[in-house]
Design an enzyme around this catalytic site. Structure first.
Site, PDB file in Angstrom:
ATOM      1  N   THR A   1      19.474   6.387  -4.588  1.00  0.00           N
ATOM      2  CA  THR A   1      20.798   6.992  -4.446  1.00  0.00           C
ATOM      3  C   THR A   1      21.871   5.933  -4.213  1.00  0.00           C
ATOM      4  O   THR A   1      22.920   5.936  -4.862  1.00  0.00           O
ATOM      5  CB  THR A   1      20.794   7.991  -3.274  1.00  0.00           C
ATOM      6  OG1 THR A   1      19.705   8.900  -3.422  1.00  0.00           O
ATOM      7  CG2 THR A   1      22.086   8.779  -3.250  1.00  0.00           C
TER       8      THR A   1
ATOM      9  N   VAL B   1      12.067  -8.535  -6.734  1.00  0.00           N
ATOM     10  CA  VAL B   1      12.628  -9.811  -6.289  1.00  0.00           C
ATOM     11  C   VAL B   1      11.579 -10.556  -5.464  1.00  0.00           C
ATOM     12  O   VAL B   1      11.051 -10.030  -4.486  1.00  0.00           O
ATOM     13  CB  VAL B   1      13.897  -9.591  -5.456  1.00  0.00           C
ATOM     14  CG1 VAL B   1      14.392 -10.921  -4.880  1.00  0.00           C
ATOM     15  CG2 VAL B   1      14.990  -8.949  -6.312  1.00  0.00           C
TER      16      VAL B   1
ATOM     17  N   ILE C   1      24.432   9.955   2.682  1.00  0.00           N
ATOM     18  CA  ILE C   1      25.151   9.741   1.425  1.00  0.00           C
ATOM     19  C   ILE C   1      26.630   9.495   1.687  1.00  0.00           C
ATOM     20  O   ILE C   1      27.276   8.693   0.994  1.00  0.00           O
ATOM     21  CB  ILE C   1      24.931  10.925   0.470  1.00  0.00           C
ATOM     22  CG1 ILE C   1      23.526  10.812  -0.157  1.00  0.00           C
ATOM     23  CG2 ILE C   1      25.985  10.970  -0.621  1.00  0.00           C
ATOM     24  CD1 ILE C   1      23.192  11.886  -1.151  1.00  0.00           C
TER      25      ILE C   1
ATOM     26  N   PRO D   1      30.499  24.736  10.695  1.00  0.00           N
ATOM     27  CA  PRO D   1      31.059  24.887   9.351  1.00  0.00           C
ATOM     28  C   PRO D   1      31.912  23.695   8.924  1.00  0.00           C
ATOM     29  O   PRO D   1      32.374  22.913   9.755  1.00  0.00           O
ATOM     30  CB  PRO D   1      31.942  26.126   9.505  1.00  0.00           C
ATOM     31  CG  PRO D   1      32.475  25.981  10.908  1.00  0.00           C
ATOM     32  CD  PRO D   1      31.349  25.355  11.718  1.00  0.00           C
TER      33      PRO D   1
ATOM     34  N   LEU E   1      20.674   2.248   3.204  1.00  0.00           N
ATOM     35  CA  LEU E   1      19.778   1.978   4.328  1.00  0.00           C
ATOM     36  C   LEU E   1      19.741   0.510   4.724  1.00  0.00           C
ATOM     37  O   LEU E   1      19.397   0.187   5.861  1.00  0.00           O
ATOM     38  CB  LEU E   1      18.361   2.451   3.984  1.00  0.00           C
ATOM     39  CG  LEU E   1      18.208   3.949   3.696  1.00  0.00           C
ATOM     40  CD1 LEU E   1      16.778   4.266   3.320  1.00  0.00           C
ATOM     41  CD2 LEU E   1      18.647   4.780   4.886  1.00  0.00           C
TER      42      LEU E   1
ATOM     43  N   THR F   1      24.803  12.556   7.048  1.00  0.00           N
ATOM     44  CA  THR F   1      25.792  11.508   6.808  1.00  0.00           C
ATOM     45  C   THR F   1      25.284  10.354   5.939  1.00  0.00           C
ATOM     46  O   THR F   1      26.042   9.432   5.651  1.00  0.00           O
ATOM     47  CB  THR F   1      26.283  10.927   8.150  1.00  0.00           C
ATOM     48  OG1 THR F   1      25.161  10.548   8.954  1.00  0.00           O
ATOM     49  CG2 THR F   1      27.117  11.941   8.904  1.00  0.00           C
TER      50      THR F   1
ATOM     51  N   GLY G   1      17.620   0.461  -6.569  1.00  0.00           N
ATOM     52  CA  GLY G   1      18.148   1.638  -7.256  1.00  0.00           C
ATOM     53  C   GLY G   1      18.326   2.778  -6.271  1.00  0.00           C
ATOM     54  O   GLY G   1      19.026   2.652  -5.277  1.00  0.00           O
TER      55      GLY G   1
ATOM     56  N   LYS H   1      26.453  24.268   0.112  1.00  0.00           N
ATOM     57  CA  LYS H   1      26.291  24.115   1.555  1.00  0.00           C
ATOM     58  C   LYS H   1      27.631  24.327   2.244  1.00  0.00           C
ATOM     59  O   LYS H   1      28.592  23.590   1.997  1.00  0.00           O
ATOM     60  CB  LYS H   1      25.737  22.725   1.880  1.00  0.00           C
ATOM     61  CG  LYS H   1      25.611  22.442   3.365  1.00  0.00           C
ATOM     62  CD  LYS H   1      25.136  21.016   3.632  1.00  0.00           C
ATOM     63  CE  LYS H   1      25.170  20.692   5.118  1.00  0.00           C
ATOM     64  NZ  LYS H   1      24.769  19.295   5.399  1.00  0.00           N
TER      65      LYS H   1
END
Length: 501
Positions: free
Chosen positions: A15, A185, A346, A96, A333, A344, A13, A78
């Site tokens: 993000t 699992v 997400i 920026p 991941l 970076t 699960g 942001k």
């Protein structure tokens, strides 16, 4: 006729898992059953409290109301990242989500800026960025759909509670028909003839068959690595940091509209302001500092009272050799990890999902499609890797063994070529599948005091008085617009303040 995918199983699960589930539910749910299996025994890492602008479009494409999302996730806005103490002399510079100035006669703006300063001007790069000027004032304004001036064209992202974001998408996905299973699992069964994943068995004995499996199991890589032995490419020769310590604190002031990245003895510290708390952490190299020393350094340099126990996360910088192997694609991941120096994590989840949707398979799992997804993903990660390496290697900071070691690292060929081109003639080379714009590279070149030996001769051809007049007009236009913006806190309070529990 191609046989369509009928059964999709997502393992994990957090993000990554729920972003994947939400996207698949939105676009392919009418054609396939989607089941997400997550363990109640395994805590999610919770990466990605700071994001980059493509998250705004991702949520919009799902049909999510922005104000509703911000309230649910205690988000703030942001405009970019403030880098503090990243040079020998200390100080700070701002990265920026926006360009600087305007191209003139198809020549990049920074050539004119350098020429003007060579003629005696005292112009600063950030004076020509609306996002920088907003950030300096602690203000925020949503970009206008049709800005009156191209100088006001900029983007924004969010800081949000990653756990709350996953919960938000969980509800969204389940409302669209995603089946949610709580379980761990225990075993992964492969088919004898193809080596594809056939089904997974949970500790309770239940089995879940699938045509397509999505591995969102985190660093463990339960499917992509433990079951399919895909292999991992280690990048620790370039990225020395391998550990993070994270802690949440109470807020002590109004939230800034930017993330702070503060260079420390053996890495860097983050400061991420949310509506209800602040996220803090220290990314460092265990080769240069012990976990005990790192934890003490972090706790000595935070503001507010800790509301969580400091959590240590070890990682191996690099990527899985293939993001897609047989009938399994790794997202998040499980596909690899690059430290969140430019937020970076997400974004890479999003782009992996986009590639899956663009090359969504049928039961033939065409090898050309799989190869192209792997090629695109690997190229994308290499460009981000090089951008991160540049943060460390261009600085003159040399006050500890960590920073001194970075002075002796051999750069990847592509990065070395990019830097050489800019130093020679101010050309910002861009390769395929870049995640960051030329303005981002320019931020660091100039932030580290690097100016090219030569500039475009077309910039030098502009009469000095004409050039100075144009620059002053740009600067005044940006300053005037920024002065009329609301404070960041006022904007949140008026439009999207989360309800108090």
């Amino acid at each position: 006729m191609a046989q369509p995918i009928k059964n999709i199983v997502i393992i994990g699960g957090g993000t990554a898992g729920w972003m994947t589930a939400a996207s698949l539910a939105k676009y392919v749910n009418q054609h396939a059953t989607i089941t997400l299996i997550e363990s109640s025994d395994i805590a999610t890492v919770g990466v990605g409290e700071a994001t980059i602008p493509n998250i705004v479009q991702f949520n919009h494409n799902l049909g999510i109301d922005e104000v509703e999302l911000i309230k649910a996730t205690q988000a703030t806005f942001k405009l970019g990242i403030q880098f503090e103490n990243w040079t020998k002399t200390g100080g700070s510079f701002f990265h920026p989500f926006a360009d600087y100035g305007l191209r003139i006669d198809n020549v990049d703006f920074h050539h004119y800026l350098q020429h003007a300063n060579q003629l005696g001007g005292k112009h600063q790069l950030d004076e020509f960025s609306f996002a920088c000027q907003l950030a300096q004032r602690g203000c925020f304004a949503q970009p206008h759909t049709h800005p009156s001036s191209p100088l006001a064209d900029y983007a924004y992202a969010y800081h949000f509670d990653a756990g709350l974001y996953a919960d938000f998408l969980k509800k969204f996905s389940k409302n669209l028909g995603v089946k949610h299973v709580i379980g761990t699992v225990e075993d992964v069964s492969l088919t004898a003839d193809t080596g594809f994943i056939d089904y997974v068995t949970l500790t309770c004995g239940s089995q879940y068959h699938g045509d397509l499996f999505i591995d969102c199991s985190g660093f463990e890589g339960l499917l992509i690595e433990k079951a399919l032995n895909t292999g991992y490419e280690d990048w620790s020769q370039w990225l020395l940091c391998d550990t993070a310590i994270a802690v949440q604190t109470t807020s002590t002031s109004e939230p800034d509209p930017f993330t702070r990245s503060i260079a420390q003895t053996a890495g860097w510290q983050w400061h991420i302001p949310l509506q209800h708390r602040t996220g803090n952490g220290y990314i460092f190299s265990r080769r240069h500092q012990s976990e005990e020393e790192a934890k003490a350094l972090l706790l000595a340099n935070i503001q507010g009272t800790p509301i969580t126990t400091p959590r240590t996360i070890r990682f191996n910088p690099g990527r899985r050799k293939q993001i897609w192997n047989k009938n399994c694609i790794a997202i998040g991941l499980s596909s690899g990890f690059l430290e969140p120096l430019e937020s970076t994590s997400i974004s890479l989840i999003q782009t992996a999902i986009a590639k899956l949707l663009s090359f969504f398979p049928d039961m033939s799992f065409n090898p050309a499609d799989i190869a192209e997804v792997n090629r695109l993903h690997n190229s994308e990660l290499e460009q981000i890797r090089d951008f991160l390496i540049m943060h460390y290697t261009l600085t003159d900071k040399n006050d500890s063994p960590f920073w001194l070691d970075y002075q002796n690292i051999a750069l990847p060929d592509g990065l070395s070529h990019k830097i050489a081109l800019f130093k020679s003639r101010g050309h910002i080379a861009m390769y395929d599948n870049e995640s960051f714009e030329p303005s981002s590279w320019l931020t660091f070149y100039r932030g580290y005091g690097i100016t090219p030996k030569r500039i475009d001769p077309r910039a030098q051809a502009v009469p000095a008085d004409v050039l100075q007049q144009r620059l002053m007009q740009m600067k005044q236009s940006i300053a005037t617009a920024a002065q009329g913006a609301l404070s960041h806190q006022a904007f949140i309070s008026q439009h999207c303040l989360a309800e108090k529990e």
